[in-house]
Design a protein around this motif. Structure first.
Motif, mmCIF file in Angstrom:
data_model
loop_
_atom_site.group_PDB
_atom_site.id
_atom_site.type_symbol
_atom_site.label_atom_id
_atom_site.label_comp_id
_atom_site.label_asym_id
_atom_site.label_seq_id
_atom_site.Cartn_x
_atom_site.Cartn_y
_atom_site.Cartn_z
ATOM 1 N N ALA A 144 147.331 28.021 165.978
ATOM 2 C CA ALA A 144 148.650 27.630 165.485
ATOM 3 C C ALA A 144 148.545 26.451 164.524
ATOM 4 C CB ALA A 144 149.560 27.287 166.658
ATOM 5 N N ALA A 145 147.724 25.472 164.866
ATOM 6 C CA ALA A 145 147.544 24.315 163.988
ATOM 7 C C ALA A 145 146.877 24.721 162.682
ATOM 8 C CB ALA A 145 146.706 23.242 164.692
ATOM 9 N N THR A 146 145.903 25.628 162.763
ATOM 10 C CA THR A 146 145.221 26.093 161.559
ATOM 11 C C THR A 146 146.174 26.868 160.662
ATOM 12 O OG1 THR A 146 143.159 26.224 162.789
ATOM 13 C CG2 THR A 146 143.254 27.420 160.712
ATOM 14 N N TYR A 147 146.951 27.756 161.266
ATOM 15 C CA TYR A 147 147.928 28.520 160.479
ATOM 16 C C TYR A 147 148.969 27.600 159.845
ATOM 17 C CZ TYR A 147 146.085 32.880 162.392
ATOM 18 O OH TYR A 147 145.285 33.928 162.728
ATOM 19 N N ALA A 148 149.386 26.578 160.572
ATOM 20 C CA ALA A 148 150.351 25.628 160.021
ATOM 21 C C ALA A 148 149.759 24.918 158.808
ATOM 22 C CB ALA A 148 150.764 24.625 161.090
ATOM 23 N N ALA A 149 148.479 24.541 158.901
ATOM 24 C CA ALA A 149 147.823 23.886 157.765
ATOM 25 C C ALA A 149 147.725 24.839 156.581
ATOM 26 C CB ALA A 149 146.431 23.400 158.174
ATOM 27 N N LEU A 150 147.450 26.114 156.858
ATOM 28 C CA LEU A 150 147.382 27.098 155.768
ATOM 29 C C LEU A 150 148.746 27.306 155.122
ATOM 30 C CD1 LEU A 150 144.977 29.740 157.338
ATOM 31 C CD2 LEU A 150 144.480 28.138 155.487
ATOM 32 N N ILE A 151 149.791 27.318 155.926
ATOM 33 C CA ILE A 151 151.152 27.452 155.382
ATOM 34 C C ILE A 151 151.468 26.271 154.471
ATOM 35 C CG2 ILE A 151 153.599 27.382 156.003
ATOM 36 C CD1 ILE A 151 152.811 29.030 158.514
ATOM 37 N N VAL A 163 142.390 23.254 150.026
ATOM 38 C CA VAL A 163 142.252 24.332 151.005
ATOM 39 C C VAL A 163 142.232 25.690 150.312
ATOM 40 C CG1 VAL A 163 143.304 25.416 153.032
ATOM 41 C CG2 VAL A 163 143.303 22.934 152.804
ATOM 42 N N LYS A 164 143.032 25.855 149.293
ATOM 43 C CA LYS A 164 143.045 27.140 148.573
ATOM 44 C C LYS A 164 141.695 27.420 147.927
ATOM 45 C CE LYS A 164 147.949 27.473 147.502
ATOM 46 N NZ LYS A 164 148.925 27.597 146.416
ATOM 47 N N GLU A 165 141.068 26.401 147.372
ATOM 48 C CA GLU A 165 139.757 26.577 146.747
ATOM 49 C C GLU A 165 138.700 26.920 147.796
ATOM 50 O OE1 GLU A 165 136.525 23.825 144.457
ATOM 51 O OE2 GLU A 165 138.616 23.571 143.894
ATOM 52 N N ILE A 166 138.782 26.283 148.948
ATOM 53 C CA ILE A 166 137.842 26.586 150.032
ATOM 54 C C ILE A 166 137.989 28.040 150.462
ATOM 55 C CG2 ILE A 166 137.270 26.089 152.444
ATOM 56 C CD1 ILE A 166 138.110 23.173 151.863
ATOM 57 N N LEU A 167 139.213 28.487 150.636
ATOM 58 C CA LEU A 167 139.451 29.875 151.044
ATOM 59 C C LEU A 167 138.998 30.860 149.983
ATOM 60 C CD1 LEU A 167 142.940 29.592 152.744
ATOM 61 C CD2 LEU A 167 140.734 29.989 153.834
ATOM 62 N N THR A 168 139.193 30.529 148.736
ATOM 63 C CA THR A 168 138.767 31.407 147.655
ATOM 64 C C THR A 168 137.250 31.516 147.619
ATOM 65 O OG1 THR A 168 140.707 30.750 146.385
ATOM 66 C CG2 THR A 168 138.930 31.821 145.182
ATOM 67 N N ALA A 169 136.562 30.410 147.804
ATOM 68 C CA ALA A 169 135.097 30.420 147.787
ATOM 69 C C ALA A 169 134.541 31.225 148.957
ATOM 70 C CB ALA A 169 134.563 28.995 147.816
ATOM 71 N N ILE A 170 135.155 31.099 150.123
ATOM 72 C CA ILE A 170 134.695 31.840 151.295
ATOM 73 C C ILE A 170 135.032 33.310 151.150
ATOM 74 C CG2 ILE A 170 135.050 32.176 153.770
ATOM 75 C CD1 ILE A 170 135.472 29.150 153.954
ATOM 76 N N GLY A 171 136.231 33.602 150.697
ATOM 77 C CA GLY A 171 136.681 34.987 150.581
ATOM 78 C C GLY A 171 135.960 35.781 149.509
#
Length: 110
Positions: free
Chosen positions: A7-14, A55-63
């Motif tokens: 829940a905390a992780t999803y909140a941070a992503l939101i 965070v968006k850049e981190i997710l893009t690099a991982i994805g």
């Protein structure tokens, strides 16, 4: 406990998706609104861990799976064919090490 972490992780992503600052207060308020309250200490730790990071850049690099691409691109740009010729040799050495383990005279299920 695991649902609180998610829940905390999803909140941070939101918050990152909306372009808002990731803070512990915002994480706590989002998780409470979702009826999955998180202890403030965990929200604070997550907010501090993500502080100053995109965070968006981190997710893009991982994805994208391009974790090794910058390291591979630098030798290719600098050395060209020499760097490309070294790569198969390294892989061959690794395979030889794996094969040498079989010469010990016993197997896993003997």
């Amino acid at each position: 406990m695991a649902s609180q972490d998610l829940a905390a992780t999803y909140a941070a992503l939101i918050l990152a998706d909306e372009g808002l600052e990731i803070s512990s207060e915002k994480i706590v308020s989002l998780t409470q609104a979702a009826n999955c309250p998180v202890e403030p200490i965990w929200a604070t730790l997550l907010a501090k861990a993500l502080e100053g990071k995109d965070v968006k850049e981190i997710l893009t690099a991982i994805g994208s799976g391009s974790g090794g691409a910058p390291a591979a691109a630098a030798p290719a740009a600098a050395g060209g064919a020499a760097a490309a010729a070294d790569a198969p040799a390294e892989e061959k050495k690794e395979e030889e090490k794996e094969e040498s383990d079989d010469d010990m005279g016993f197997g896993l299920f003997d």
